[in-house]
Design an enzyme around this catalytic site. Structure first.
Site, PDB file in Angstrom:
ATOM      1  N   CYS A  21       0.838  -1.192   0.000  1.00  0.00           N
ATOM      2  CA  CYS A  21       0.000   0.000   0.000  1.00  0.00           C
ATOM      3  C   CYS A  21       0.877   1.248   0.000  1.00  0.00           C
ATOM      4  O   CYS A  21       1.856   1.334   0.741  1.00  0.00           O
ATOM      5  CB  CYS A  21      -0.921  -0.020   1.218  1.00  0.00           C
ATOM      6  SG  CYS A  21      -1.859   1.522   1.432  1.00  0.00           S
TER       7      CYS A  21
ATOM      8  N   ASP B 118       0.097  -6.140  -0.388  1.00  0.00           N
ATOM      9  CA  ASP B 118      -0.981  -6.447  -1.329  1.00  0.00           C
ATOM     10  C   ASP B 118      -0.525  -7.634  -2.170  1.00  0.00           C
ATOM     11  O   ASP B 118       0.477  -7.534  -2.883  1.00  0.00           O
ATOM     12  CB  ASP B 118      -1.274  -5.250  -2.235  1.00  0.00           C
ATOM     13  CG  ASP B 118      -1.824  -4.057  -1.475  1.00  0.00           C
ATOM     14  OD1 ASP B 118      -2.648  -4.263  -0.577  1.00  0.00           O
ATOM     15  OD2 ASP B 118      -1.422  -2.918  -1.790  1.00  0.00           O
TER      16      ASP B 118
ATOM     17  N   HIS C 253      -2.863  -0.532  -6.543  1.00  0.00           N
ATOM     18  CA  HIS C 253      -2.985  -1.620  -7.520  1.00  0.00           C
ATOM     19  C   HIS C 253      -2.999  -1.108  -8.962  1.00  0.00           C
ATOM     20  O   HIS C 253      -2.329  -1.672  -9.846  1.00  0.00           O
ATOM     21  CB  HIS C 253      -4.279  -2.403  -7.291  1.00  0.00           C
ATOM     22  CG  HIS C 253      -4.417  -3.026  -5.948  1.00  0.00           C
ATOM     23  ND1 HIS C 253      -3.468  -2.927  -4.957  1.00  0.00           N
ATOM     24  CD2 HIS C 253      -5.422  -3.769  -5.418  1.00  0.00           C
ATOM     25  CE1 HIS C 253      -3.872  -3.582  -3.886  1.00  0.00           C
ATOM     26  NE2 HIS C 253      -5.055  -4.099  -4.135  1.00  0.00           N
TER      27      HIS C 253
ATOM     28  N   ARG D 261      -8.857  -6.863   0.637  1.00  0.00           N
ATOM     29  CA  ARG D 261      -8.557  -6.235   1.918  1.00  0.00           C
ATOM     30  C   ARG D 261      -9.762  -5.389   2.293  1.00  0.00           C
ATOM     31  O   ARG D 261     -10.301  -4.664   1.455  1.00  0.00           O
ATOM     32  CB  ARG D 261      -7.307  -5.348   1.828  1.00  0.00           C
ATOM     33  CG  ARG D 261      -6.018  -6.151   1.707  1.00  0.00           C
ATOM     34  CD  ARG D 261      -4.799  -5.258   1.532  1.00  0.00           C
ATOM     35  NE  ARG D 261      -4.688  -4.286   2.616  1.00  0.00           N
ATOM     36  CZ  ARG D 261      -3.871  -3.227   2.590  1.00  0.00           C
ATOM     37  NH1 ARG D 261      -3.126  -3.012   1.530  1.00  0.00           N
ATOM     38  NH2 ARG D 261      -3.815  -2.394   3.603  1.00  0.00           N
ATOM     39  N   GLY D 262     -10.205  -5.516   3.538  1.00  0.00           N
ATOM     40  CA  GLY D 262     -11.366  -4.755   3.968  1.00  0.00           C
ATOM     41  C   GLY D 262     -12.629  -5.101   3.203  1.00  0.00           C
ATOM     42  O   GLY D 262     -13.507  -4.254   3.005  1.00  0.00           O
TER      43      GLY D 262
END
Length: 285
Positions: A192, A199, A231, A260-261
């Protein structure tokens, strides 16, 4: 005109209040232009077509009788949008539906479409659509799981010494006849931009042109391992590096990042107009 939001101004890495009443102001767009310009991509002259395929696995709202409803959502975001949406803000926005009442799933879908499109095109003189598809619980069994098709580069026993993007590792043999290949790897990892959290992803590279040296391509993919970037620009960096270094006549790069999340982001970039890949998650997603 571009917006001047930066990743550092977002809620990434910060304590955030939980808002469970519908609040579209939670969405935090960030201009694509800064990172594209750093890669030599000029505004209005994109070297690719494509889209970012998002999947939101955690969406809930209340029906008029107060009963919770659930859905998975697929978003299709054209790469021409001037902005991306920072993923934590997207999560906070989706959370804001949790205590809000909507008459139908169609009403939720249209609200998502309008809010997300406005954020993605903010600061532009254009306001175009995005794709939003709600998958309700009765349809969950139809959601496919499929690994990226292609020859697996991870079979190669290579030495890896670069952990920041190293385009000099990329070569092609222009003395050989042109080939058409699809190559894949599960060894993509980046971090990130703000928090440095990992990631994880898989990547598929389809091309026509001089044969790309596969060991060098795998080492190049691995070289993103300690690189801090969102990304979408990671995939655009891969696309532009391969295009410049290897000179394919056709090129498509598609990455599927683990969620994620409750969100996964899967950018696809291609040098020629074609149908988008199916938004099918891999086993790790």
């Amino acid at each position: 005109m571009t917006i001047d939001n930066t990743a550092a101004q977002s809620q990434l890495g910060k304590s955030s209040a939980y808002v469970d009443q519908y609040d579209p102001t939670q969405l935090f767009p960030i201009s694509r232009a800064t990172q594209r310009e750093a890669m030599g991509i000029k505004p209005g002259a994109l070297p690719f077509f494509g889209a970012d395929l998002w999947t939101a696995f955690e969406l809930s709202w209340l029906n008029p009788r107060g009963k919770p409803q659930l859905a998975i959502v697929h978003f299709t975001v054209p790469c021409e949008t001037p902005n991306i949406i920072e993923s934590k803000s997207f999560k906070l926005y989706l959370n804001s539906f949790n205590g809000s009442t909507f008459a139908t799933a169609d009403a939720v879908r249209e609200r998502l479409r309008a809010d997300v499109a406005e954020a993605l095109w903010r600061g532009s003189d254009r306001l175009e659509g995005i794709g939003v598809k709600l998958i309700v619980p009765d349809q969950f069994d139809t959601e496919p799981v499929h690994e990226l098709d292609g020859l697996n580069l991870d079979r190669l026993d290579i030495e890896c010494t670069h952990y920041q993007p190293a385009p000099e590792l990329l070569t092609s043999d222009v003395t050989q006849m042109a080939v058409t290949e699809t190559l894949t790897s599960r060894l993509l990892k980046s971090n990130c931009l703000v928090t440095g959290q990992p990631d994880w992803g898989s990547v598929q590279i389809r091309y026509s042109g001089p044969p790309i040296e596969q060991a060098g391509l795998l080492a190049y993919i691995v070289s993103f391992r300690n690189h801090n970037e969102f990304h979408e620009p990671c995939v655009e960096r891969m696309f532009t590096d391969i295009l410049r270094q290897c000179r394919p006549t056709k090129l498509a790069v598609y990455a599927r990042y683990t969620r994620r999340g409750g969100l996964d982001i899967n950018p696809f970039r291609t040098s020629w107009p074609q149908a988008l890949p199916a938004n099918a998650r891999t086993a790790r997603q």
